[in-house]
Design a protein around this motif. Structure first.
Motif, PDB file in Angstrom:
ATOM      1  N   GLY A  11      -6.949   6.863  -1.266  1.00 21.57           N
ATOM      2  CA  GLY A  11      -8.129   6.524  -2.079  1.00 21.57           C
ATOM      3  C   GLY A  11      -8.282   5.047  -2.401  1.00 21.57           C
ATOM      4  N   PRO A  12      -7.270   4.411  -2.994  1.00 21.60           N
ATOM      5  CA  PRO A  12      -7.383   2.982  -3.311  1.00 21.60           C
ATOM      6  C   PRO A  12      -7.577   2.117  -2.068  1.00 21.60           C
ATOM      7  CG  PRO A  12      -5.530   3.971  -4.484  1.00 21.60           C
ATOM      8  CD  PRO A  12      -6.007   4.988  -3.507  1.00 21.60           C
ATOM      9  N   MET A  13      -7.021   2.553  -0.942  1.00 21.97           N
ATOM     10  CA  MET A  13      -7.156   1.786   0.303  1.00 21.97           C
ATOM     11  C   MET A  13      -8.596   1.786   0.800  1.00 21.97           C
ATOM     12  SD  MET A  13      -4.255   0.469   0.999  1.00 21.97           S
ATOM     13  CE  MET A  13      -4.643  -0.131   2.648  1.00 21.97           C
ATOM     14  N   THR A  14      -9.297   2.887   0.570  1.00 18.51           N
ATOM     15  CA  THR A  14     -10.696   2.984   1.003  1.00 18.51           C
ATOM     16  C   THR A  14     -11.535   1.902   0.331  1.00 18.51           C
ATOM     17  OG1 THR A  14     -10.495   5.370   1.387  1.00 18.51           O
ATOM     18  CG2 THR A  14     -12.714   4.502   1.082  1.00 18.51           C
ATOM     19  N   ILE A  15     -11.354   1.728  -0.969  1.00 17.28           N
ATOM     20  CA  ILE A  15     -12.110   0.707  -1.700  1.00 17.28           C
ATOM     21  C   ILE A  15     -11.726  -0.696  -1.237  1.00 17.28           C
ATOM     22  CG2 ILE A  15     -12.499  -0.320  -3.985  1.00 17.28           C
ATOM     23  CD1 ILE A  15     -12.268   2.489  -5.160  1.00 17.28           C
ATOM     24  N   ALA A  16     -10.436  -0.920  -1.009  1.00 21.86           N
ATOM     25  CA  ALA A  16      -9.972  -2.234  -0.565  1.00 21.86           C
ATOM     26  C   ALA A  16     -10.594  -2.629   0.777  1.00 21.86           C
ATOM     27  CB  ALA A  16      -8.449  -2.251  -0.453  1.00 21.86           C
ATOM     28  N   MET A  17     -10.709  -1.649   1.682  1.00 18.03           N
ATOM     29  CA  MET A  17     -11.246  -1.970   3.005  1.00 18.03           C
ATOM     30  C   MET A  17     -12.763  -2.129   2.977  1.00 18.03           C
ATOM     31  SD  MET A  17      -8.299  -2.157   3.884  1.00 18.03           S
ATOM     32  CE  MET A  17      -8.461  -2.916   5.483  1.00 18.03           C
ATOM     33  N   LEU A  18     -13.411  -1.464   2.034  1.00 14.10           N
ATOM     34  CA  LEU A  18     -14.853  -1.687   1.835  1.00 14.10           C
ATOM     35  C   LEU A  18     -15.090  -3.140   1.417  1.00 14.10           C
ATOM     36  CD1 LEU A  18     -17.756  -0.413   1.513  1.00 14.10           C
ATOM     37  CD2 LEU A  18     -17.157  -0.100  -0.883  1.00 14.10           C
ATOM     38  N   LEU A  19     -14.230  -3.650   0.561  1.00 12.35           N
ATOM     39  CA  LEU A  19     -14.324  -5.051   0.134  1.00 12.35           C
ATOM     40  C   LEU A  19     -14.052  -5.998   1.304  1.00 12.35           C
ATOM     41  CD1 LEU A  19     -12.402  -4.723  -3.257  1.00 12.35           C
ATOM     42  CD2 LEU A  19     -14.882  -4.820  -2.945  1.00 12.35           C
ATOM     43  N   LYS A  20     -13.085  -5.619   2.138  1.00  7.41           N
ATOM     44  CA  LYS A  20     -12.751  -6.441   3.304  1.00  7.41           C
ATOM     45  C   LYS A  20     -13.937  -6.493   4.279  1.00  7.41           C
ATOM     46  CE  LYS A  20      -8.528  -7.469   5.834  1.00  7.41           C
ATOM     47  NZ  LYS A  20      -7.166  -7.032   6.154  1.00  7.41           N
ATOM     48  N   ASN A  21     -14.613  -5.354   4.449  1.00  6.54           N
ATOM     49  CA  ASN A  21     -15.808  -5.317   5.299  1.00  6.54           C
ATOM     50  C   ASN A  21     -16.926  -6.187   4.732  1.00  6.54           C
ATOM     51  OD1 ASN A  21     -14.944  -3.700   7.414  1.00  6.54           O
ATOM     52  ND2 ASN A  21     -15.707  -1.799   6.532  1.00  6.54           N
ATOM     53  N   THR A  22     -17.052  -6.184   3.409  1.00  5.92           N
ATOM     54  CA  THR A  22     -18.094  -6.997   2.759  1.00  5.92           C
ATOM     55  C   THR A  22     -17.809  -8.483   2.946  1.00  5.92           C
ATOM     56  OG1 THR A  22     -18.396  -5.239   1.111  1.00  5.92           O
ATOM     57  CG2 THR A  22     -19.354  -7.385   0.599  1.00  5.92           C
ATOM     58  N   LEU A  23     -16.544  -8.854   2.852  1.00  2.00           N
ATOM     59  CA  LEU A  23     -16.155 -10.253   3.115  1.00  2.00           C
ATOM     60  C   LEU A  23     -16.494 -10.632   4.557  1.00  2.00           C
ATOM     61  CD1 LEU A  23     -14.732 -12.885   2.277  1.00  2.00           C
ATOM     62  CD2 LEU A  23     -12.561 -11.824   2.921  1.00  2.00           C
TER      63      LEU A  23
END
Length: 292
Positions: free
Chosen positions: A272-284
Motif C-alpha cells: 500500500g505505501p509503495m503505491t503512493i510513493a510510486m505515484l509521486l515518482k510518476n508525477t515527478l
C-alpha cells in the motif's frame, strides 16, 4: 523470515523525491503538481486520496483535490478531465476508482491525456510498458518492483506465480517480471479463477504475488520453504475484538505462510505505501518531461 517493510521504503523514496524538489526550487524550476478527482464518498477511496494529498504536502509537491458528488454525470466528469488535460499547471492527475455505476470507467480512463496519466492505466502507457519503452508504470506493480530491487531479492530465472489477472496489478505485474530488468528476467505463471491444480502451481513458486481479492486465500500448505511473498490484497474482515469492529487482512494467511517464507510483505504496511510513493515518482517524471 524478513518483513518487506513498504512503509520504510516508501518513506525513503519520499525523502529522495523531497531532496529533488528542493533542488528544483533552488534552480527556479516549477515543482510538480498532482491533481486527484474523487467522485462520491466511498470511505476507502477518501482515505486513499487524502493520503496522497498529505504525501504531496510532505515532499513539496503542489496538489489539487477535486471532489464531486455521487450523482455526478459521466459528461460532467469528462469535462473535468478535459479541464485538467488542458491545464498547463497540472503535471499529472488521477481519477480515483471505483466510480459510481452511471459512469463508464473505461471511457474515463481513455479520456485522460497519456502524458498526464500518472496512474499508468491509459492504453498508450500500457502498450509502452508491454514494449519496454519509457512510460508511466502502474503504481502498484511499480512499487512491487521497487520493493524487490531495494531488498536485493534475486528474480532472474526464478519461478514467479501471479495470483490474479486484473489490468491494475496482475497483468502488468506478469509483464514487468518477465522483462529484462533488475527485478525481472523471471519465468512467470498467471493463475486465476479458472486455473486447474492451483496448489501444485503455487508450491513450485519461488516468488508469489497475491492479487486475487480473496482474504487469506493463500495458506501455508500451498507454498514451499523460502518462498518470497508479495501480498497485494487488503480486505476488511469482521473482528469483534477490534474497536472499529474489523481488522485488515491480505490475500495471504500471514500466520501460516510466514512460517515458510524467506521474505513477506505485511498487510497493512507492505504494498500500500509503495503505491503512493510510486505515484509521486510518476508525477515527478511528468514534471521533468514538461520541463524538457
Amino acid at each position: 523470515m524478513i518483513i518487506l517493510d513498504g512503509k520504510k521504503v516508501s518513506n525513503d523514496i519520499k525523502e529522495e523525491i523531497a531532496e529533488h524538489v528542493k533542488s528544483m526550487i533552488s534552480k527556479g524550476d516549477k515543482v510538480p503538481h498532482l491533481a486527484a478527482i474523487l467522485v462520491g464518498s466511498d470511505g476507502a477511496s477518501m482515505t486513499y486520496v487524502n493520503a496522497k494529498v498529505k504525501a504531496c504536502q510532505r515532499i513539496g509537491f503542489n496538489s489539487t483535490l477535486i471532489e464531486l458528488p455521487e450523482y455526478t454525470s459521466e459528461e460532467e466528469l469528462l469535462q473535468k478531465i478535459h479541464d485538467l488535460n488542458t491545464n498547463n499547471d497540472i503535471d499529472g492527475f488521477i481519477v480515483q476508482l471505483p466510480l459510481p455505476k452511471q459512469i463508464d470507467e473505461q471511457k474515463v480512463l481513455m479520456a485522460i491525456d497519456p502524458n498526464k496519466d500518472v496512474d499508468g492505466f491509459h492504453p498508450v502507457n500500457v502498450g509502452r510498458m508491454a514494449l519496454d519503452l519509457p512510460t508511466f508504470l502502474p503504481a502498484t506493480p511499480y512499487g512491487i518492483m521497487e520493493l524487490l530491487e531495494r531488498y536485493q531479492i534475486e528474480t532472474s530465472g526464478k519461478n514467479v506465480v501471479v495470483l490474479g489477472r486484473s489490468h491494475i496489478v496482475g497483468r502488468p505485474m506478469s509483464i514487468l517480471m518477465s522483462q529484462k530488468r533488475k527485478a525481472g528476467d523471471a519465468t512467470v505463471t498467471v493463475v486465476h479463477s479458472r486455473s486447474k491444480n492451483l496448489e501444485a502451481i503455487t508450491k513450485e513458486a519461488d516468488i508469489i504475488v497475491a492479487a486475487i481479492g480473496i482474504s487469506e486465500f493463500l495458506t501455508g500448505d500451498m507454498v514451499k520453504e523460502d518462498v518470497v511473498i508479495i501480498d497485494v490484497g487488503i480486505t476488511r474482515v469482521p473482528d469483534a475484538t477490534k474497536k472499529n469492529g474489523y481488522r485488515l487482512a491480505g490475500d495471504v494467511h500471514f500466520e501460516s505462510v510466514s512460517q515458510k517464507a524467506s521474505y513477506i510483505t505485511p498487510v497493512p504496511g507492505g504494498v500500500g505505501p509503495m503505491t503512493i510513493a510510486m505515484l509521486l515518482k510518476n508525477t515527478l517524471l511528468a514534471r521533468e518531461r514538461h520541463n524538457q
